[in-house]
Design an enzyme around this catalytic site. Structure first.
Site, mmCIF file in Angstrom:
data_model
loop_
_atom_site.group_PDB
_atom_site.id
_atom_site.type_symbol
_atom_site.label_atom_id
_atom_site.label_comp_id
_atom_site.label_asym_id
_atom_site.label_seq_id
_atom_site.Cartn_x
_atom_site.Cartn_y
_atom_site.Cartn_z
ATOM 1 N N ASP A 66 0.863 -1.170 0.000
ATOM 2 C CA ASP A 66 0.000 0.000 0.000
ATOM 3 C C ASP A 66 0.910 1.232 0.000
ATOM 4 O OD1 ASP A 66 -2.279 1.749 0.607
ATOM 5 O OD2 ASP A 66 -1.439 1.795 2.627
ATOM 6 N N ASP A 91 -0.167 5.198 1.065
ATOM 7 C CA ASP A 91 -0.385 6.107 2.197
ATOM 8 C C ASP A 91 -0.445 5.347 3.515
ATOM 9 O OD1 ASP A 91 -0.740 8.889 1.186
ATOM 10 O OD2 ASP A 91 -2.276 7.943 -0.035
#
Length: 262
Positions: free
Chosen positions: A9, A11
Protein backbone atom coordinates in the site's frame (compact mmCIF):
# COMPACT_ATOMS: atom_id res chain seq x y z
CA UNK A 1 9.67 -21.00 -8.97
CA UNK A 2 9.36 -17.36 -10.08
CA UNK A 3 11.00 -14.57 -8.16
CA UNK A 4 8.79 -13.12 -5.42
CA UNK A 5 6.80 -9.92 -5.73
CA UNK A 6 6.36 -7.63 -2.75
CA UNK A 7 3.16 -5.58 -2.82
CA UNK A 8 2.78 -2.43 -0.73
CA UNK A 9 0.00 0.00 0.00
CA UNK A 10 1.18 3.62 -0.29
CA UNK A 11 -0.39 6.11 2.20
CA UNK A 12 0.45 5.11 5.76
CA UNK A 13 2.60 2.21 4.56
CA UNK A 14 5.33 3.52 2.25
CA UNK A 15 4.63 7.20 2.82
CA UNK A 16 3.00 9.38 5.45
CA UNK A 17 -0.52 10.23 4.20
CA UNK A 18 -0.25 12.49 1.11
CA UNK A 19 3.50 13.01 1.74
CA UNK A 20 6.60 11.98 -0.19
CA UNK A 21 8.37 8.71 0.49
CA UNK A 22 11.30 9.05 2.87
CA UNK A 23 14.89 7.95 2.40
CA UNK A 24 14.84 5.09 4.93
CA UNK A 25 11.94 3.45 3.08
CA UNK A 26 13.63 3.96 -0.29
CA UNK A 27 16.82 2.25 0.93
CA UNK A 28 14.83 -0.69 2.31
CA UNK A 29 12.91 -1.07 -0.97
CA UNK A 30 16.14 -0.88 -2.97
CA UNK A 31 17.55 -3.80 -0.96
CA UNK A 32 14.30 -5.71 -1.31
CA UNK A 33 14.28 -5.20 -5.10
CA UNK A 34 17.42 -7.30 -5.32
CA UNK A 35 15.31 -10.27 -4.21
CA UNK A 36 12.08 -9.65 -6.11
CA UNK A 37 9.85 -7.14 -7.84
CA UNK A 38 8.19 -4.27 -5.95
CA UNK A 39 4.50 -3.55 -6.54
CA UNK A 40 2.68 -0.46 -5.26
CA UNK A 41 -1.06 -1.08 -4.86
CA UNK A 42 -2.94 2.07 -3.92
CA UNK A 43 -6.42 3.51 -4.17
CA UNK A 44 -4.81 6.75 -5.34
CA UNK A 45 -4.51 7.59 -9.01
CA UNK A 46 -1.27 7.52 -11.00
CA UNK A 47 -0.55 11.24 -10.59
CA UNK A 48 -0.78 11.09 -6.79
CA UNK A 49 1.30 7.92 -6.74
CA UNK A 50 4.08 9.57 -8.71
CA UNK A 51 3.96 12.78 -6.66
CA UNK A 52 4.57 10.79 -3.49
CA UNK A 53 6.87 8.04 -4.77
CA UNK A 54 9.00 9.81 -7.40
CA UNK A 55 11.99 10.12 -4.99
CA UNK A 56 12.35 6.34 -4.97
CA UNK A 57 13.23 6.42 -8.68
CA UNK A 58 15.96 9.05 -8.38
CA UNK A 59 19.73 8.45 -8.02
CA UNK A 60 20.57 5.59 -5.63
CA UNK A 61 16.91 4.65 -5.49
CA UNK A 62 14.98 1.60 -6.65
CA UNK A 63 15.62 0.53 -10.28
CA UNK A 64 12.51 1.47 -12.25
CA UNK A 65 12.41 -1.87 -14.06
CA UNK A 66 12.05 -3.61 -10.67
CA UNK A 67 8.79 -1.79 -9.91
CA UNK A 68 5.20 -2.35 -11.06
CA UNK A 69 2.55 0.30 -10.35
CA UNK A 70 -1.06 -0.54 -9.52
CA UNK A 71 -2.99 2.71 -8.94
CA UNK A 72 -6.76 2.67 -8.38
CA UNK A 73 -6.61 -0.70 -6.60
CA UNK A 74 -4.81 -2.28 -9.54
CA UNK A 75 -7.58 -1.49 -12.01
CA UNK A 76 -4.82 0.49 -13.70
CA UNK A 77 -1.53 -1.27 -14.36
CA UNK A 78 1.78 0.39 -15.31
CA UNK A 79 5.09 -1.25 -16.27
CA UNK A 80 8.45 0.40 -16.94
CA UNK A 81 9.31 0.22 -20.61
CA UNK A 82 9.48 2.10 -23.91
CA UNK A 83 10.41 5.75 -23.61
CA UNK A 84 12.09 5.05 -20.27
CA UNK A 85 8.85 5.70 -18.44
CA UNK A 86 5.98 3.86 -16.77
CA UNK A 87 3.51 2.88 -19.49
CA UNK A 88 -0.16 2.08 -18.98
CA UNK A 89 -0.71 -1.60 -19.72
CA UNK A 90 -4.42 -1.88 -18.90
CA UNK A 91 -7.28 -0.03 -17.26
CA UNK A 92 -10.96 -0.61 -16.44
CA UNK A 93 -14.04 1.63 -16.60
CA UNK A 94 -16.30 1.97 -13.53
CA UNK A 95 -19.26 3.66 -15.23
CA UNK A 96 -19.29 1.06 -17.98
CA UNK A 97 -19.21 -1.68 -15.35
CA UNK A 98 -22.09 -0.51 -13.12
CA UNK A 99 -24.11 1.48 -15.67
CA UNK A 100 -24.56 5.23 -16.13
CA UNK A 101 -28.03 5.36 -14.53
CA UNK A 102 -26.95 3.65 -11.32
CA UNK A 103 -23.72 5.64 -11.21
CA UNK A 104 -25.65 8.92 -11.48
CA UNK A 105 -28.02 7.86 -8.71
CA UNK A 106 -25.05 6.92 -6.54
CA UNK A 107 -23.40 10.32 -7.10
CA UNK A 108 -26.64 12.17 -6.27
CA UNK A 109 -26.97 10.29 -2.98
CA UNK A 110 -23.31 10.71 -2.05
CA UNK A 111 -23.63 14.46 -2.68
CA UNK A 112 -26.49 14.55 -0.18
CA UNK A 113 -24.30 12.68 2.32
CA UNK A 114 -21.57 15.29 1.78
CA UNK A 115 -24.03 18.10 2.52
CA UNK A 116 -25.14 16.30 5.70
CA UNK A 117 -21.53 16.08 6.88
CA UNK A 118 -20.72 19.72 6.09
CA UNK A 119 -23.76 21.11 7.95
CA UNK A 120 -23.30 18.78 10.94
CA UNK A 121 -19.60 19.17 11.65
CA UNK A 122 -17.85 22.54 11.91
CA UNK A 123 -14.67 21.73 10.01
CA UNK A 124 -12.42 23.62 7.54
CA UNK A 125 -13.76 22.10 4.31
CA UNK A 126 -11.81 22.81 1.12
CA UNK A 127 -12.65 21.52 -2.36
CA UNK A 128 -12.76 18.47 -4.64
CA UNK A 129 -14.89 16.23 -2.43
CA UNK A 130 -15.30 13.66 -5.21
CA UNK A 131 -12.63 12.59 -7.67
CA UNK A 132 -13.56 10.18 -10.45
CA UNK A 133 -10.52 8.12 -11.44
CA UNK A 134 -11.97 6.13 -14.31
CA UNK A 135 -12.09 2.81 -12.50
CA UNK A 136 -13.09 4.09 -9.06
CA UNK A 137 -14.51 7.08 -7.20
CA UNK A 138 -12.68 8.71 -4.30
CA UNK A 139 -14.85 10.55 -1.76
CA UNK A 140 -12.92 12.87 0.55
CA UNK A 141 -15.37 14.66 2.90
CA UNK A 142 -12.84 17.31 4.00
CA UNK A 143 -11.81 17.89 0.36
CA UNK A 144 -8.75 16.69 -1.52
CA UNK A 145 -7.46 20.27 -1.59
CA UNK A 146 -7.06 20.15 2.21
CA UNK A 147 -3.67 21.03 3.65
CA UNK A 148 -2.06 19.57 6.73
CA UNK A 149 -4.11 21.63 9.22
CA UNK A 150 -7.42 20.86 7.55
CA UNK A 151 -6.56 17.16 7.31
CA UNK A 152 -5.53 17.07 10.97
CA UNK A 153 -8.83 18.66 12.02
CA UNK A 154 -10.72 16.07 9.99
CA UNK A 155 -8.73 13.11 11.33
CA UNK A 156 -9.28 14.21 14.93
CA UNK A 157 -13.04 14.66 14.51
CA UNK A 158 -13.41 11.51 12.45
CA UNK A 159 -11.66 9.44 15.11
CA UNK A 160 -13.89 10.92 17.80
CA UNK A 161 -17.21 10.85 15.94
CA UNK A 162 -16.75 7.94 13.53
CA UNK A 163 -17.98 9.99 10.57
CA UNK A 164 -16.49 7.82 7.84
CA UNK A 165 -17.56 4.60 9.58
CA UNK A 166 -21.15 5.85 9.68
CA UNK A 167 -21.28 7.00 6.07
CA UNK A 168 -19.47 3.91 4.87
CA UNK A 169 -22.33 1.86 6.32
CA UNK A 170 -24.85 4.22 4.72
CA UNK A 171 -23.10 3.90 1.36
CA UNK A 172 -23.01 0.10 1.51
CA UNK A 173 -26.70 0.06 2.48
CA UNK A 174 -27.46 2.26 -0.53
CA UNK A 175 -25.73 -0.20 -2.85
CA UNK A 176 -27.66 -3.12 -1.40
CA UNK A 177 -31.02 -1.33 -1.48
CA UNK A 178 -30.65 -0.12 -5.06
CA UNK A 179 -28.89 -3.26 -6.38
CA UNK A 180 -25.81 -1.28 -7.36
CA UNK A 181 -22.92 -3.70 -7.96
CA UNK A 182 -20.38 -1.61 -6.08
CA UNK A 183 -18.48 -1.67 -2.83
CA UNK A 184 -16.63 0.82 -0.63
CA UNK A 185 -13.86 0.90 1.95
CA UNK A 186 -11.99 3.43 4.07
CA UNK A 187 -8.96 4.78 2.21
CA UNK A 188 -6.06 6.59 3.84
CA UNK A 189 -7.02 8.84 6.75
CA UNK A 190 -9.58 11.08 5.02
CA UNK A 191 -11.31 9.18 2.21
CA UNK A 192 -13.76 6.50 1.24
CA UNK A 193 -12.91 4.56 -1.92
CA UNK A 194 -15.85 3.41 -4.05
CA UNK A 195 -15.54 0.88 -6.86
CA UNK A 196 -17.41 -1.91 -8.68
CA UNK A 197 -17.90 -5.12 -6.73
CA UNK A 198 -14.67 -7.14 -6.78
CA UNK A 199 -12.51 -4.18 -7.86
CA UNK A 200 -10.78 -3.98 -4.48
CA UNK A 201 -7.00 -4.41 -4.11
CA UNK A 202 -7.23 -8.11 -4.95
CA UNK A 203 -7.82 -6.89 -8.52
CA UNK A 204 -4.07 -6.43 -8.93
CA UNK A 205 -3.63 -10.20 -8.74
CA UNK A 206 -5.21 -10.42 -12.21
CA UNK A 207 -1.89 -9.04 -13.49
CA UNK A 208 0.31 -11.43 -11.50
CA UNK A 209 -0.30 -14.87 -13.02
CA UNK A 210 3.46 -15.31 -13.40
CA UNK A 211 4.07 -14.98 -9.65
CA UNK A 212 3.47 -17.70 -7.06
CA UNK A 213 5.33 -16.05 -4.17
CA UNK A 214 3.38 -12.89 -3.27
CA UNK A 215 3.77 -10.68 -0.21
CA UNK A 216 1.62 -7.73 0.90
CA UNK A 217 2.11 -4.95 3.46
CA UNK A 218 -0.65 -2.46 4.30
CA UNK A 219 -1.92 -0.31 7.13
CA UNK A 220 -5.71 -0.38 6.64
CA UNK A 221 -6.13 -4.14 7.13
CA UNK A 222 -9.21 -4.13 9.39
CA UNK A 223 -12.58 -5.26 7.92
CA UNK A 224 -13.55 -1.72 6.81
CA UNK A 225 -10.11 -0.80 5.42
CA UNK A 226 -9.21 -0.82 1.74
CA UNK A 227 -6.21 -3.13 2.40
CA UNK A 228 -8.38 -5.79 4.04
CA UNK A 229 -9.39 -7.85 0.96
CA UNK A 230 -5.81 -8.37 -0.22
CA UNK A 231 -4.43 -8.75 3.31
CA UNK A 232 -7.01 -11.38 4.27
CA UNK A 233 -6.62 -13.28 0.99
CA UNK A 234 -2.87 -13.73 1.60
CA UNK A 235 -3.06 -14.04 5.39
CA UNK A 236 -3.08 -17.84 5.39
CA UNK A 237 0.25 -17.85 3.52
CA UNK A 238 1.95 -15.93 6.30
CA UNK A 239 3.02 -13.32 3.76
CA UNK A 240 0.67 -10.46 4.54
CA UNK A 241 1.63 -7.90 7.16
CA UNK A 242 -0.03 -5.00 8.98
CA UNK A 243 2.03 -1.86 9.49
CA UNK A 244 1.31 1.23 11.55
CA UNK A 245 3.75 3.59 9.80
CA UNK A 246 6.51 3.80 7.17
CA UNK A 247 9.03 3.28 9.99
CA UNK A 248 7.43 -0.05 10.88
CA UNK A 249 7.31 -0.91 7.18
CA UNK A 250 11.11 -0.63 7.08
CA UNK A 251 11.32 -3.13 9.95
CA UNK A 252 8.95 -5.50 8.14
CA UNK A 253 10.99 -5.23 4.93
CA UNK A 254 14.22 -6.01 6.76
CA UNK A 255 12.59 -9.07 8.36
CA UNK A 256 11.37 -10.25 4.94
CA UNK A 257 14.86 -9.84 3.48
CA UNK A 258 16.33 -11.98 6.27
CA UNK A 259 13.65 -14.63 5.72
CA UNK A 260 14.09 -14.75 1.94
CA UNK A 261 17.86 -14.91 2.18
CA UNK A 262 17.96 -17.59 4.88
Amino acid sequence: MSEPIFLFDMDGTLTPPRKKIERAVICALRDLSEIGKIGIVTGSGYDYLMQQCMPMFEISGVPCDRVILFPCNGTKHYNWGPGRKFNLVSESDMIEEIGREKYNYMIQTLLSFQVMISVTYDLPYTGTFFQYRGSMLNWCPIGRAAGDEERAAWVSTDLEKGIRDHFLKETLSLFKEKSISASAALGGSTSIDIYPEGWDKTFCLNHLDDYDNIYFVGDKCGPTGNDYPLYSLLESTGKSFVTSSPDETVTIINDIILKERS
